[in-house]
Design a protein around this motif. Structure first.
Motif, PDB file in Angstrom:
ATOM      1  N   ARG A  85      36.634  49.581  28.854  1.00 54.29           N
ATOM      2  CA  ARG A  85      37.684  49.342  30.058  1.00 54.29           C
ATOM      3  C   ARG A  85      37.887  50.696  30.973  1.00 54.29           C
ATOM      4  O   ARG A  85      37.555  51.723  30.476  1.00 54.29           O
ATOM      5  CB  ARG A  85      39.019  49.529  29.252  1.00 54.29           C
ATOM      6  N   ALA A  86      38.024  50.500  32.168  1.00 59.72           N
ATOM      7  CA  ALA A  86      38.213  51.476  33.131  1.00 59.72           C
ATOM      8  C   ALA A  86      39.281  52.551  32.914  1.00 59.72           C
ATOM      9  O   ALA A  86      38.983  53.755  33.385  1.00 59.72           O
ATOM     10  CB  ALA A  86      38.364  50.938  34.633  1.00 59.72           C
ATOM     11  N   GLY A 155      22.137  55.726  24.446  1.00 58.81           N
ATOM     12  CA  GLY A 155      23.447  55.593  24.499  1.00 58.81           C
ATOM     13  C   GLY A 155      24.149  55.955  26.100  1.00 58.81           C
ATOM     14  O   GLY A 155      24.623  54.961  26.174  1.00 58.81           O
ATOM     15  N   PHE A 156      23.354  56.721  26.761  1.00 60.64           N
ATOM     16  CA  PHE A 156      23.821  56.836  28.102  1.00 60.64           C
ATOM     17  C   PHE A 156      23.161  55.815  28.784  1.00 60.64           C
ATOM     18  O   PHE A 156      23.970  55.100  29.782  1.00 60.64           O
ATOM     19  CB  PHE A 156      23.407  58.220  28.665  1.00 60.64           C
ATOM     20  N   GLY A 157      22.090  54.998  28.520  1.00 59.02           N
ATOM     21  CA  GLY A 157      21.433  53.890  29.203  1.00 59.02           C
ATOM     22  C   GLY A 157      22.430  52.778  28.894  1.00 59.02           C
ATOM     23  O   GLY A 157      22.947  52.073  29.939  1.00 59.02           O
ATOM     24  N   SER A 158      23.086  52.269  27.632  1.00 59.87           N
ATOM     25  CA  SER A 158      23.865  51.423  27.351  1.00 59.87           C
ATOM     26  C   SER A 158      25.276  51.621  28.240  1.00 59.87           C
ATOM     27  O   SER A 158      26.075  50.732  28.664  1.00 59.87           O
ATOM     28  CB  SER A 158      24.268  51.279  26.001  1.00 59.87           C
ATOM     29  N   ARG A 163      28.561  49.220  30.829  1.00 56.27           N
ATOM     30  CA  ARG A 163      30.062  49.422  31.454  1.00 56.27           C
ATOM     31  C   ARG A 163      30.326  48.591  32.641  1.00 56.27           C
ATOM     32  O   ARG A 163      31.530  48.372  33.130  1.00 56.27           O
ATOM     33  CB  ARG A 163      30.185  50.884  31.697  1.00 56.27           C
ATOM     34  N   THR A 164      29.393  48.337  33.511  1.00 62.50           N
ATOM     35  CA  THR A 164      29.756  47.427  34.701  1.00 62.50           C
ATOM     36  C   THR A 164      29.652  46.055  34.325  1.00 62.50           C
ATOM     37  O   THR A 164      29.969  45.199  34.971  1.00 62.50           O
ATOM     38  CB  THR A 164      28.627  47.837  36.006  1.00 62.50           C
ATOM     39  N   ARG A 165      29.134  45.660  33.103  1.00 58.13           N
ATOM     40  CA  ARG A 165      29.117  44.281  32.572  1.00 58.13           C
ATOM     41  C   ARG A 165      29.913  43.895  31.309  1.00 58.13           C
ATOM     42  O   ARG A 165      29.231  43.989  30.376  1.00 58.13           O
ATOM     43  CB  ARG A 165      27.769  43.991  32.611  1.00 58.13           C
ATOM     44  N   PRO A 166      31.185  44.019  31.216  1.00 55.35           N
ATOM     45  CA  PRO A 166      31.937  43.742  30.033  1.00 55.35           C
ATOM     46  C   PRO A 166      31.708  42.507  29.340  1.00 55.35           C
ATOM     47  O   PRO A 166      31.637  42.748  28.102  1.00 55.35           O
ATOM     48  CB  PRO A 166      33.520  43.684  30.661  1.00 55.35           C
ATOM     49  N   ALA A 167      31.256  41.670  29.863  1.00 54.05           N
ATOM     50  CA  ALA A 167      30.784  40.417  29.001  1.00 54.05           C
ATOM     51  C   ALA A 167      29.622  40.833  28.179  1.00 54.05           C
ATOM     52  O   ALA A 167      29.400  40.431  27.261  1.00 54.05           O
ATOM     53  CB  ALA A 167      30.770  39.133  29.842  1.00 54.05           C
ATOM     54  N   ALA A 169      28.535  43.788  27.513  1.00 52.20           N
ATOM     55  CA  ALA A 169      28.792  45.025  26.636  1.00 52.20           C
ATOM     56  C   ALA A 169      29.230  44.366  25.080  1.00 52.20           C
ATOM     57  O   ALA A 169      29.192  44.526  24.175  1.00 52.20           O
ATOM     58  CB  ALA A 169      29.736  45.887  27.173  1.00 52.20           C
ATOM     59  N   HIS A 170      30.003  43.385  25.640  1.00 53.98           N
ATOM     60  CA  HIS A 170      30.883  42.563  24.369  1.00 53.98           C
ATOM     61  C   HIS A 170      29.962  41.937  23.180  1.00 53.98           C
ATOM     62  O   HIS A 170      29.812  42.233  22.356  1.00 53.98           O
ATOM     63  CB  HIS A 170      31.959  41.388  24.839  1.00 53.98           C
ATOM     64  N   LEU A 171      28.843  41.339  24.093  1.00 60.97           N
ATOM     65  CA  LEU A 171      27.633  40.578  23.666  1.00 60.97           C
ATOM     66  C   LEU A 171      27.015  41.704  22.540  1.00 60.97           C
ATOM     67  O   LEU A 171      26.212  41.468  21.502  1.00 60.97           O
ATOM     68  CB  LEU A 171      26.981  39.691  24.390  1.00 60.97           C
ATOM     69  N   VAL A 172      26.465  42.716  23.429  1.00 62.15           N
ATOM     70  CA  VAL A 172      25.631  43.734  22.714  1.00 62.15           C
ATOM     71  C   VAL A 172      26.388  44.356  21.550  1.00 62.15           C
ATOM     72  O   VAL A 172      25.838  44.532  20.726  1.00 62.15           O
ATOM     73  CB  VAL A 172      25.185  44.784  23.767  1.00 62.15           C
ATOM     74  N   SER A 173      27.488  44.683  21.689  1.00 60.90           N
ATOM     75  CA  SER A 173      28.325  45.223  20.713  1.00 60.90           C
ATOM     76  C   SER A 173      28.522  44.329  19.364  1.00 60.90           C
ATOM     77  O   SER A 173      28.262  44.664  18.285  1.00 60.90           O
ATOM     78  CB  SER A 173      29.745  45.499  21.071  1.00 60.90           C
TER      79      SER A 173
END
Length: 194
Positions: A85-86, A155-158, A163-167, A169-173
């Motif tokens: 989240r921003a 870590g920094f790559g993810s 961070r620019t693609r929350p959906a 990110a949710h899926l990868v998490s």
């Protein structure tokens, strides 16, 4: 062999990705992961690795503890996946928490210990000018450095990509949580089938 181990996704990768999805915790998380590798290096170089290898019950207890911790982390990631989240601000002390979790992820990972136990002694030479424990420490440090480079990139790559693609990110998490859970279940099954 070391590089193949480092570039293969596993619990450490899943944890680095999870840290990347949070604001400013990649470095402490990776520092914790590397601390676990350093502890494994010192344990093996100190000769304790041989003692543990000769006592299967001790190794089983370590494996079950590590599997339990990975299962706990994995289920938490499945239930509450990381979504950047921003306006996200880290609470004080969270760096310590991420570092400690990282230490537990790699320090309780029996695969890390077994890799060090199986790999380091093969490359030690009793006739070399350095004592064997010092050789193992040097080899362990090279491996730990490789881990640090790769885990920081992950870590920094993810962080940059997800961070620019929350959906995404949710899926990868969730995928990372599922990976940790599957690794834990496989470790439990391996111990139960012995």
């Amino acid at each position: 062999m070391s590089i193949l181990f480092v570039i293969t996704p596993g619990a450490d990768w899943a944890y680095a990705i999870s840290a990347g999805l949070k604001h400013r915790v990649v470095i402490p998380a990776v520092g914790g992961l590397l601390s676990g590798h350093l502890i494994a290096t010192m344990v093996v170089a100190g000769g304790v690795g041989t003692l543990v290898a000769n006592h299967p019950v001790t190794m089983s207890v370590l494996t079950m503890a590590g599997a339990g911790y990975l299962l706990w982390l994995g289920i938490n990631m499945l239930v509450s996946p990381s979504t950047p989240r921003a306006d996200e601000v880290q609470a004080s002390g969270s760096w310590k928490r991420w570092a400690l979790k990282g230490l537990c992820v790699s320090g309780l990972n029996p695969k890390v210990f077994l890799l060090f136990l199986a790999l380091l002694p093969q490359f030690a030479d009793a006739t070399a000018p350095w004592p064997v424990p010092m050789q193992m420490i040097a080899l362990g440090l090279v491996h730990t450095f490789s881990c640090g480079v790769i885990y920081l990139l992950v870590g920094f790559g993810s962080q940059v990509v997800l961070r620019t693609r929350p959906a995404a990110a949710h899926l990868v998490s969730r995928f990372s949580g599922a990976a940790m859970t599957l690794i834990a279940v496989a470790l439990f099954a391996e111990q139960l089938l012995r």
